[in-house]
Design a protein around this motif. Structure first.
Motif, PDB file in Angstrom:
ATOM      1  N   UNK A   1       0.829  -1.197   0.000  1.00 37.67           N
ATOM      2  CA  UNK A   1       0.000   0.000   0.000  1.00 37.67           C
ATOM      3  C   UNK A   1       0.868   1.254   0.000  1.00 37.67           C
ATOM      4  N   UNK A   2       1.902   1.221   0.833  1.00 40.28           N
ATOM      5  CA  UNK A   2       2.786   2.381   0.949  1.00 40.28           C
ATOM      6  C   UNK A   2       3.473   2.666  -0.390  1.00 40.28           C
ATOM      7  N   UNK A   3       4.143   1.638  -0.927  1.00 38.13           N
ATOM      8  CA  UNK A   3       4.863   1.858  -2.183  1.00 38.13           C
ATOM      9  C   UNK A   3       3.893   2.191  -3.316  1.00 38.13           C
ATOM     10  N   UNK A   4       2.774   1.468  -3.341  1.00 36.21           N
ATOM     11  CA  UNK A   4       1.776   1.706  -4.388  1.00 36.21           C
ATOM     12  C   UNK A   4       1.228   3.128  -4.316  1.00 36.21           C
ATOM     13  N   UNK A   5       0.956   3.601  -3.086  1.00 37.29           N
ATOM     14  CA  UNK A   5       0.382   4.945  -2.947  1.00 37.29           C
ATOM     15  C   UNK A   5       1.385   6.006  -3.362  1.00 37.29           C
TER      16      UNK A   5
ATOM     17  N   UNK B   1     -19.254   4.657 -14.653  1.00 38.89           N
ATOM     18  CA  UNK B   1     -19.641   5.777 -13.777  1.00 38.89           C
ATOM     19  C   UNK B   1     -18.495   6.236 -12.866  1.00 38.89           C
ATOM     20  N   UNK B   2     -17.614   5.307 -12.469  1.00 41.02           N
ATOM     21  CA  UNK B   2     -16.488   5.713 -11.625  1.00 41.02           C
ATOM     22  C   UNK B   2     -15.564   6.643 -12.399  1.00 41.02           C
ATOM     23  N   UNK B   3     -15.267   6.230 -13.622  1.00 40.33           N
ATOM     24  CA  UNK B   3     -14.355   7.012 -14.447  1.00 40.33           C
ATOM     25  C   UNK B   3     -14.910   8.397 -14.719  1.00 40.33           C
ATOM     26  N   UNK B   4     -16.237   8.457 -14.881  1.00 39.63           N
ATOM     27  CA  UNK B   4     -16.871   9.727 -15.219  1.00 39.63           C
ATOM     28  C   UNK B   4     -17.258  10.551 -14.002  1.00 39.63           C
ATOM     29  N   UNK B   5     -17.253   9.909 -12.824  1.00 40.72           N
ATOM     30  CA  UNK B   5     -17.732  10.611 -11.637  1.00 40.72           C
ATOM     31  C   UNK B   5     -19.232  10.778 -11.644  1.00 40.72           C
ATOM     32  N   UNK B   6     -19.962   9.806 -12.193  1.00 34.01           N
ATOM     33  CA  UNK B   6     -21.425   9.901 -12.270  1.00 34.01           C
ATOM     34  C   UNK B   6     -22.127   9.384 -11.034  1.00 34.01           C
ATOM     35  N   UNK B   7     -21.382   8.765 -10.120  1.00 32.26           N
ATOM     36  CA  UNK B   7     -22.019   8.321  -8.878  1.00 32.26           C
ATOM     37  C   UNK B   7     -21.329   9.008  -7.717  1.00 32.26           C
TER      38      UNK B   7
ATOM     39  N   UNK C   1     -17.418   8.430  -6.146  1.00 29.25           N
ATOM     40  CA  UNK C   1     -16.654   7.719  -7.177  1.00 29.25           C
ATOM     41  C   UNK C   1     -15.210   7.512  -6.760  1.00 29.25           C
ATOM     42  N   UNK C   2     -14.656   8.590  -6.217  1.00 31.43           N
ATOM     43  CA  UNK C   2     -13.237   8.522  -5.842  1.00 31.43           C
ATOM     44  C   UNK C   2     -13.021   7.480  -4.759  1.00 31.43           C
ATOM     45  N   UNK C   3     -13.972   7.433  -3.808  1.00 31.19           N
ATOM     46  CA  UNK C   3     -13.831   6.467  -2.711  1.00 31.19           C
ATOM     47  C   UNK C   3     -13.937   5.046  -3.267  1.00 31.19           C
ATOM     48  N   UNK C   4     -14.910   4.845  -4.158  1.00 26.21           N
ATOM     49  CA  UNK C   4     -15.076   3.508  -4.728  1.00 26.21           C
ATOM     50  C   UNK C   4     -13.815   3.111  -5.482  1.00 26.21           C
ATOM     51  N   UNK C   5     -13.291   4.051  -6.248  1.00 24.05           N
ATOM     52  CA  UNK C   5     -12.073   3.734  -7.004  1.00 24.05           C
ATOM     53  C   UNK C   5     -10.922   3.404  -6.043  1.00 24.05           C
ATOM     54  N   UNK C   6     -10.820   4.175  -4.965  1.00 26.35           N
ATOM     55  CA  UNK C   6      -9.764   3.877  -3.997  1.00 26.35           C
ATOM     56  C   UNK C   6      -9.961   2.487  -3.401  1.00 26.35           C
ATOM     57  N   UNK C   7     -11.226   2.130  -3.143  1.00 20.70           N
ATOM     58  CA  UNK C   7     -11.511   0.800  -2.613  1.00 20.70           C
ATOM     59  C   UNK C   7     -10.970  -0.270  -3.553  1.00 20.70           C
TER      60      UNK C   7
ATOM     61  N   UNK D   1      -7.241  -0.273  -3.476  1.00 22.69           N
ATOM     62  CA  UNK D   1      -6.750  -0.961  -2.282  1.00 22.69           C
ATOM     63  C   UNK D   1      -6.832  -2.471  -2.500  1.00 22.69           C
ATOM     64  N   UNK D   2      -7.884  -2.895  -3.187  1.00 22.26           N
ATOM     65  CA  UNK D   2      -8.038  -4.333  -3.439  1.00 22.26           C
ATOM     66  C   UNK D   2      -6.846  -4.894  -4.202  1.00 22.26           C
ATOM     67  N   UNK D   3      -6.198  -4.028  -4.989  1.00 19.95           N
ATOM     68  CA  UNK D   3      -4.987  -4.464  -5.678  1.00 19.95           C
ATOM     69  C   UNK D   3      -3.927  -4.923  -4.681  1.00 19.95           C
ATOM     70  N   UNK D   4      -3.941  -4.276  -3.517  1.00 18.93           N
ATOM     71  CA  UNK D   4      -2.899  -4.551  -2.537  1.00 18.93           C
ATOM     72  C   UNK D   4      -3.314  -5.604  -1.519  1.00 18.93           C
ATOM     73  N   UNK D   5      -4.595  -5.940  -1.508  1.00 21.32           N
ATOM     74  CA  UNK D   5      -5.101  -6.793  -0.432  1.00 21.32           C
ATOM     75  C   UNK D   5      -4.378  -8.128  -0.384  1.00 21.32           C
ATOM     76  N   UNK D   6      -4.114  -8.597   0.827  1.00 19.65           N
ATOM     77  CA  UNK D   6      -3.468  -9.899   0.961  1.00 19.65           C
ATOM     78  C   UNK D   6      -4.450 -11.008   0.588  1.00 19.65           C
ATOM     79  N   UNK D   7      -3.939 -12.139   0.123  1.00 18.43           N
ATOM     80  CA  UNK D   7      -4.845 -13.243  -0.184  1.00 18.43           C
ATOM     81  C   UNK D   7      -5.522 -13.698   1.103  1.00 18.43           C
ATOM     82  N   UNK D   8      -6.835 -13.749   1.095  1.00 22.26           N
ATOM     83  CA  UNK D   8      -7.570 -14.041   2.320  1.00 22.26           C
ATOM     84  C   UNK D   8      -8.225 -15.409   2.209  1.00 22.26           C
TER      85      UNK D   8
END
Lengths: 309, 294, 445
Positions: A290-294, B116-122, B125-131, B134-141
Motif C-alpha cells: 500500500x505504501x509503495x503503491x500509494x 460511472x467511476x471514471x466519469x464521476x457519475x455516482x 466515485x473517488x472512494x469507490x475507485x480507492x476501494x 486498495x483491493x490491488x494490494x489486499x493480501x490473499x484471504x
C-alpha cells in the motif's frame, strides 16, 4: 461529482443500480475476507473451525517484527522482496516499452513477434516453471551447453541463493513482459496516426517523436504498467515455489506467508498451521504494498495531471 | 475530438525546424536494428518452448543420454501415454465453462462499475475507485474466504467457484483508465440525442472500449485457466475438476520423466494457445481500427 | 436491433451456463449427502489420499474389491499432492466433506520442556473434535501396540492406525561397482571416505541426491546426525535445555563430516537434480552411492530392473556400534472424520483394510515396513533393511519443534554448506546455527 446528462429523478438512480452487482461481488469476495484477515492477525487462529481462537493482541506482529533471529530473517525476506520488486519492475517496464514500440512499427512479422512474446503469460506459473526447469536442466540442458560454450557454468536454480534468485527474476520478467507489452501496445494504438504524420511533417527525428508524441500520450499505459509491475512483483511468489522451494536466502514475503500459514516451512515436515501469525505477516506485506503503491500512484497522478491536464 | 486537440497542442508546442527528407538508407538500418532486437528476444522466448517440444518427442533413455540433441524420430508415444493417463476432455470442458462464465460476469459487472467511476457519475466515485485500488494490494484471504463460501453453501459447487473469479481490481483499473481517454462530450451529445444511460453504455461505450475489454477479458481468463490452488481447496468432486488438476496427476506420477511430462504440458496448453492465437488477432489488430474513432 | 443482439446473447449464455452448473450441483447433493449410518443403504464413502503412485494404484484396486463385497458402497477417492494434503484435510474436515483421510503420523508433539510452542496440526484437529476416537475398535489390535501408541494416540485415546514406517537415513550403493573396484561396503566413517576416494580416483562421482529440492541433501545426512547422536529424542531435549549446543565439540564433528559429505562426496551438479530424478540417475550407474529414504527403492527398480543395489545405514561414526541404527519415521495412517454421517461404513473400510492379507499386500505395494506383527515386506528393500529393523529409531525431524523466534539456520542441515547453501567454514556455520537457536530460546525466557 460530475454533471450527469442522462436525466434526473428516477433515471438518476440507474447508474447506481447497474453498479451494484459488481460492488456486491467485490465486498463478498475480496473486501469482506480481507477484513477477516485483519481480525485473524490479532489471534492465534489455526484456520480450523471449532478450535479455540484466542485474542493475542499484537503478539503476532511482535513475533514477526521483533522476536529473535526469526524476525531478522523476516526482515531480510522483506528486503529481498523489495530487491525483487525493483529489478522486476524496472527491467520489465523498460523491455516492455521497447518491445511494444518495436512491434508497433510497420515492419513485417510484428504479429508473430507480439504473439510469441505474449505467449508465456497464458501458461501460468506452474508451466512456466516446468519449461524453465527443463531449459535450465543442469546436466547437459540447452543453457548449460551455451554457458559451456562460453567457458562458464551455472548451477541455475540449485546454485547459491543470490544466483538462484537472479534466475527467478529473469524467469519472472520473461513470463510477464508480455502483459506490459500488450498494455503499452494498447496505449500506442490509441495515438492517432495523424499525430505521427504531423510530427514527421515537422521533421521530428525518431527520438523527438517518441519524446514529444509517444511518451506523453502513453501516460495512462505508463501509470497502469508501473502500478501493476510494482504491486505484482511485491506479491509474486509462485515462481519461487515452483523453481526453488522454500530455501534459506531466497524467501520473499509472499512465499513466507504461505509457508507459515500452511505449515510448509521445513520442506518435509507438516507442522502447525499458524494462520494468525501468517495473517499478521500478510498485513505487513499489505502495508508495504500500500505504501509503495500509494507513493507511486501519487507521483504518477501528479505527472498525468501535468501532461494531460 | 478532445484527445486529438490535446495531442496536436503538444506537437505544436514542440515544433522543431524542419529537417528536410529522410534518406532511404537510414530507414533500412533502422529496420535491421529492429529485426535484430526482435529476433534476439524471439530466441529467448521460443527457445524454452522448442526445448519442450523437442523433449516431448524423445524417449526417456534418449533424453537421459543427451538432453539437448534434436530428436531423430517423431515419437508420439509420450502424447498417447499422457492422454490416456489423465481425463483431459472432461477437465477441459469444466475449465472452459468456468473461464467463459466467470469472465462474462466479470466483464458485464466491471463495465457498469468502471464507466460511472471514471466519469464521476455516482456519489463517492473517488472512494469507490480507492476501494478497488486498495483491493490491488489486499493480501490473499484464503481462510476467511473459505469460511464465507462454506456458510453460503457454495463449497464444492461450480457456481461458488465461478463467483470467486468475478472480481479483478486490475481489470477495473485498466477499464477506468481507458474510459478516461474517451471524450466526455460524447456523453453530452448522446444525452442530447435522447439516449438513455443503459443504452449509452451498452451501445456506445461498450464498442468504444472493446480493445480494453478484450485485453482485460483475456488477462482475466488466463488467470482462471491457470488457477491451481483454489480448485484444490474449493472443488472436491472429480466431475468438477478443471484441467490444472490433470497437471497435478502428471507432476505426481511423472515428476522425473521429462518426455512424458513435456507431452502433458503441451496437451494442456494447446487449447489455450489456439484460443489465444485466434483471439490475439482481435485484441491487437482490433486496436488498429481505432478505439478513439469509434 | 442488431446491436442489441450480442449483449443479449451474452446474458443468455451466462444464464444457461449458470443454470446447468446449478443443476449439476443439485444432483450431487442427492447422491453424497445421503446421511445414513446403516450399511445396508447406498452410501458414498469419500476417501482422501495423497499422491504416491504405487499407493494410489493399490487403493484403487482395494476400493474395487471393497465395492464388490459391499455393493451398496461407492467409494469416491480424491488424490492431492502431498504438500496440499494438510490444507485439503483441514478444509474438507471443516466442510464435513470427507469420511476417511490419509494422514501423516502424529509427530512433533509439544514436550513439557518446550516453552511457548504451537501445538501441531493433528493435535488441534483432535481437540476441535474432528477425528473419530478409534479406541477399542477390533482392527486396532491388528497393529503393533507400539505403533498405535507412538503414531496414533493422544491423551490415551487412539485416533489413527498407522500403516507403516520408512527409513530416511540409509545409503543405496551400486553392488557391481563396489565389486568391480574391490571396494568394501563401509561400516565406519573412514571406510566411507576411503570408498569415495577410490571411486574418485576412477573418475566416478561418489554420491548423488536431489539437490534442487533442497531437503534430499539434508535428509540424506540425517543418518550422519544419528550416528553421532544415537538418541535423537535426547538430542532435541538437550538443544532445548542448553545441554547440547550446535557449536559444541560433538556438533563440530558432525558439521565437519557434513561438509565432507556436501562438498566432497556429492557429485558436482547435484544441486540441479530434482528429487524425483535422483533415483534414476543412481540406477543409471552414473554414481556409486545414493543417500536416501527407503521409499526410493521402487523408483530405482522401475528405472533399471536389472540393476544390483544394496542399502546400508549411514556410517557417520568411527565406531561401527553407532552405525547400526536406521532412523526414520512413521509414515501415513488412516483417520476418520468424527462428524461423518457414514462412520460405520468408514470403520468397516478400515477394518477391511487392516485385514492381514490386505495389509500385507498394501505394504508390499508401497514399500513401508509393516506396523502389523504378521506382515512382512517381501521386496528387496524389505530384505535389505530386515537386519537393521530391530535397531529402527524415530529420527530428529519427528521430534524437533523450533522455538518461536529461532532463526532459519537453527537446524542440523548439511544443505547449508556450499554448493547447496552459502556456508563454507565449519566453525562459522556451527556458530550461526547455535546463535539462531539461542536467539529463539532467549526470546521465550
Amino acid at each position: 461529482m460530475q454533471a450527469y446528462h442522462f436525466g434526473g429523478g428516477k433515471a438518476r438512480w440507474v447508474p447506481y443500480l447497474l453498479l451494484l452487482p459488481g460492488m456486491l461481488l467485490y465486498v463478498l469476495i475480496a473486501l469482506g475476507p480481507s477484513i477477516g484477515t485483519t481480525f485473524f492477525s490479532f489471534t492465534n487462529a489455526t484456520g480450523i473451525r471449532g478450535a479455540p481462537v484466542d485474542w493475542v493482541g499484537l503478539d503476532n506482529y511482535n513475533e514477526f517484527l521483533l522476536m529473535g533471529q526469526a524476525s531478522r530473517d523476516n526482515l531480510a525476506a522483506l528486503g529481498r522482496t523489495l530487491i525483487f520488486c525493483f529489478f522486476v519492475t524496472t527491467i520489465q517496464f523498460a523491455l516492455g516499452l521497447l518491445i511494444a514500440v518495436l512491434v508497433n512499427k510497420r515492419v513485417k512479422g510484428t504479429n508473430f513477434f507480439r504473439t510469441l512474446y505474449f505467449m508465456p503469460v497464458i501458461l501460468g506459473a506452474v508451466i512456466q516453471g516446468l519449461i524453465w526447469s527443463l531449459f535450465l536442466y543442469p546436466l547437459g540442458g540447452p543453457m548449460a551447453k551455451i554457458l559451456e560454450f562460453f567457458g562458464t557454468s551455472s548451477e541455475f536454480f540449485g546454485g547459491q541463493p543470490s544466483e538462484a534468485f537472479a534466475w527467478v527474476i529473469a524467469v519472472q520478467i520473461w513470463a510477464n513482459m508480455g502483459t506490459t507489452m500488450i498494455i503499452f501496445l494498447a496505449g500506442l494504438q490509441t495515438i492517432p496516426k495523424e499525430m505521427y504524420e504531423a510530427a514527421e511533417m515537422d521533421g521530428a527525428s525518431g527520438w523527438q517523436t517518441f519524446k514529444n508524441v509517444t511518451w506523453p500520450l502513453l501516460t495512462p499505459s505508463v501509470n497502469t504498467n508501473l502500478l501493476l509491475n510494482i504491486i505484482g512483483s511485491l506479491q509474486a511468489w509462485q515462481l519461487f515455489l515452483v523453481l526453488l522451494g522454500y530455501r534459506n536466502g531466497t524467501q520473499v514475503l509472499g512465499y513466507l506467508i504461505y509457508a507459515v500459514g500452511f505449515g510448509q516451512t521445513s520442506g518435509s515436515v507438516t507442522s502447525s498451521f499458524r494462520q494468525g501469525y501468517a495473517a499478521a505477516a500478510s498485513i505487513v506485506l499489505f502495508l508495504l504494498v500500500l505504501l509503495l503503491g500509494s507513493i507511486a500512484q501519487f507521483f504518477l497522478n501528479r505527472r498525468e495531471r501535468r501532461i494531460l491536464g | 475530438m478532445n484527445i486529438n486537440k490535446q495531442t496536436k497542442l503538444i506537437v505544436d508546442l514542440d515544433k522543431k525546424p524542419q529537417s528536410v527528407m529522410k534518406t532511404r538508407g537510414k530507414i533500412n538500418w533502422g529496420k535491421i536494428g529492429i529485426y535484430a532486437v526482435l529476433i534476439i528476444f524471439a530466441i529467448i522466448y521460443a527457445g524454452p518452448l522448442l526445448m519442450l517440444i523437442n523433449t516431448s518427442l524423445k524417449s526417456l533413455p534418449e533424453f537421459m543420454k543427451s538432453a539437448t540433441s534434436v530428436t531423430t524420430k517423431l515419437n508420439f508415444d509420450n502424447f498417447v501415454d499422457a492422454w490416456e493417463k489423465a481425463n483431459f476432455p472432461r477437465y477441459l470442458t469444466n475449465t472452459i465453462i468456468y473461464t467463459v462464465s466467470a469472465t462474462l460476469v466479470f466483464i458485464v459487472t466491471a463495465v457498469f462499475l468502471a464507466f460511472p467511476i471514471s466519469r464521476g457519475y455516482v456519489k463517492g466515485s473517488k472512494i469507490i475507485l480507492s476501494l478497488f485500488l486498495i483491493a490491488l494490494f489486499l493480501p490473499p484471504a484464503l481462510i476467511p474466504q473459505f469460511q464465507l463460501m462454506l456458510r453460503l453453501g457454495l463449497y464444492n459447487n461450480p457456481i461458488g467457484y465461478i463467483l470467486l473469479f468475478t472480481i479483478n481490481p486490475i481489470g477495473i483499473t485498466i477499464l477506468v483508465n481507458y474510459i478516461k481517454t474517451i471524450p466526455r462530450e460524447l456523453d453530452e451529445a448522446a444525452a442530447l440525442d435522447g439516449c438513455g444511460y443503459f443504452r449509452f453504455v451498452t451501445k456506445i461505450i461498450f464498442p468504444l472500449i472493446r480493445p480494453a475489454i478484450a485485453t482485460v477479458a483475456v488477462l482475466h481468463a488466463i488467470g482462471i485457466w491457470n488457477e491451481l490452488i483454489l480448485p484444490t481447496i474449493y472443488l472436491t468432486n472429480k466431475d468438477y475438476y478443471p484441467i490444472t488438476r490433470g497437471m497435478i496427476v502428471f507432476q505426481g506420477v511423472y515428476g522425473s520423466n521429462w518426455p512424458t511430462l513435456a507431452a502433458a504440458v503441451l496437451i494442456m496448453i494447446m487449447p489455450m494457445l489456439i484460443i489465444f492465437l485466434f483471439l490475439q488477432r482481435y485484441i491487437i489488430s482490433g486496436l488498429t481500427q481505432g478505439a478513439v474513432k469509434g | 436491433m442488431k446491436k442489441y443482439f450480442k449483449p443479449f446473447m451474452l446474458v443468455l449464455m451466462l444464464v444457461v451456463v449458470l443454470l446447468s452448473a446449478c443443476a449439476g450441483g443439485a444432483e450431487e447433493e442427492v447422491t453424497t449427502d445421503d446421511s445414513t449410518d446403516a450399511v445396508a443403504e447406498d452410501v458414498t464413502l469419500r476417501v482422501l489420499v495423497h499422491q504416491n503412485p504405487p499407493m494410489v494404484e493399490f487403493i484403487e484396486a482395494f476400493n474395487d474389491q471393497f465395492s464388490e463385497e459391499y455393493p451398496n458402497v461407492t467409494i469416491d477417492l480424491s488424490v492431492v499432492n502431498a504438500n496440499d494434503l494438510s490444507t485439503v484435510t483441514q478444509t474438507r474436515l471443516t466442510a464435513n466433506d470427507v469420511d476417511v483421510i490419509d494422514m501423516f503420523a502424529f509427530t512433533n508433539a509439544a514436550e513439557p520442556y518446550m516453552v511457548n510452542v504451537e501445538p501441531p496440526n493433528w493435535q488441534t484437529l483432535i481437540e476441535a473434535g474432528y477425528l473419530l476416537d478409534l479406541t477399542g475398535q477390533p482392527f486396532v489390535d491388528n497393529y503393533f501396540p507400539s505403533a498405535i501408541e507412538d503414531a496414533g494416540t493422544y491423551n490415551g485415546k487412539v485416533y489413527q492406525v498407522n500403516l507403516g514406517t520408512v527409513s530416511y537415513s540409509g545409503i543405496y550403493y551400486n553392488k557391481d561397482m563396489f565389486t568391480e573396484y574391490g571396494v568394501e561396503v563401509p561400516t565406519t566413517w573412514d571406510g566411507l571416505v576411503t570408498a569415495c576416494e577410490t571411486f574418485a580416483a576412477e573418475d566416478i562421482p561418489c554420491m548423488t541426491a536431489g539437490g534442487k529440492d533442497g531437503w534430499p541433501i539434508f535428509v540424506g545426512a540425517y543418518g550422519l546426525i544419528g550416528s553421532i547422536y544415537p538418541d535423537q529424542a535426547a538430542l532435541v531435549e538437550g538443544l532445548w535445555t542448553g545441554d547440547i549446543k550446535w557449536n559444541d565439540e560433538k556438533s563440530i564433528e558432525m558439521w565437519e563430516k557434513m561438509k565432507v559429505y556436501a562438498q566432497d562426496m556429492m557429485e558436482e551438479g547435484a544441486s540441479g537434480i530434482a528429487g524425483d530424478a535422483a533415483p534414476g540417475r543412481f540406477a543409471s550407474g552414473a554414481v556409486a552411492m545414493f543417500p536416501g529414504g527407503t521409499w526410493y527403492a521402487s523408483a530405482i527398480e522401475a528405472s533399471e530392473p536389472e540393476f544390483e543395489w544394496g542399502y546400508i545405514p549411514f556410517p557417520g561414526s568411527d565406531d561401527p556400534e553407532n552405525n547400526k541404527y536406521l532412523f526414520g519415521k512413521y509414515d501415513q495412517g488412516w483417520v476418520i472424520n468424527a462428524n461423518s454421517p457414514h462412520t460405520e461404513t468408514a470403520l468397516l473400510y478400515l477394518e477391511e483394510f487392516s485385514d492381514p492379507a490386505n495389509y500385507e499386500a498394501f505394504v508390499n505395494a508401497v514399500g513401508f515396513f509393516p506396523t502389523q506383527p504378521g506382515a512382512t515386506l517381501d521386496t528387496q528393500i524389505g530384505q535389505e533393511v530386515a537386519p537393521y529393523l530391530e535397531n529402527f529409531r524415530v529420527g530428529f525431524e519427528q521430534y524437533w519443534v523450533a522455538p518461536k523466534g529461532a532463526g532459519q539456520y537453527a537446524n542440523p542441515w548439511a544443505s547449508y554448506f556450499q554448493p547447496f547453501g552459502t556456508f563454507d567454514d565449519v566453525q562459522e556455520l556451527a556458530d550461526k546455527a547455535q546463535e539462531d537457536l539461542q536467539s529463539g530460546l532467549d526470546a521465550n525466557q
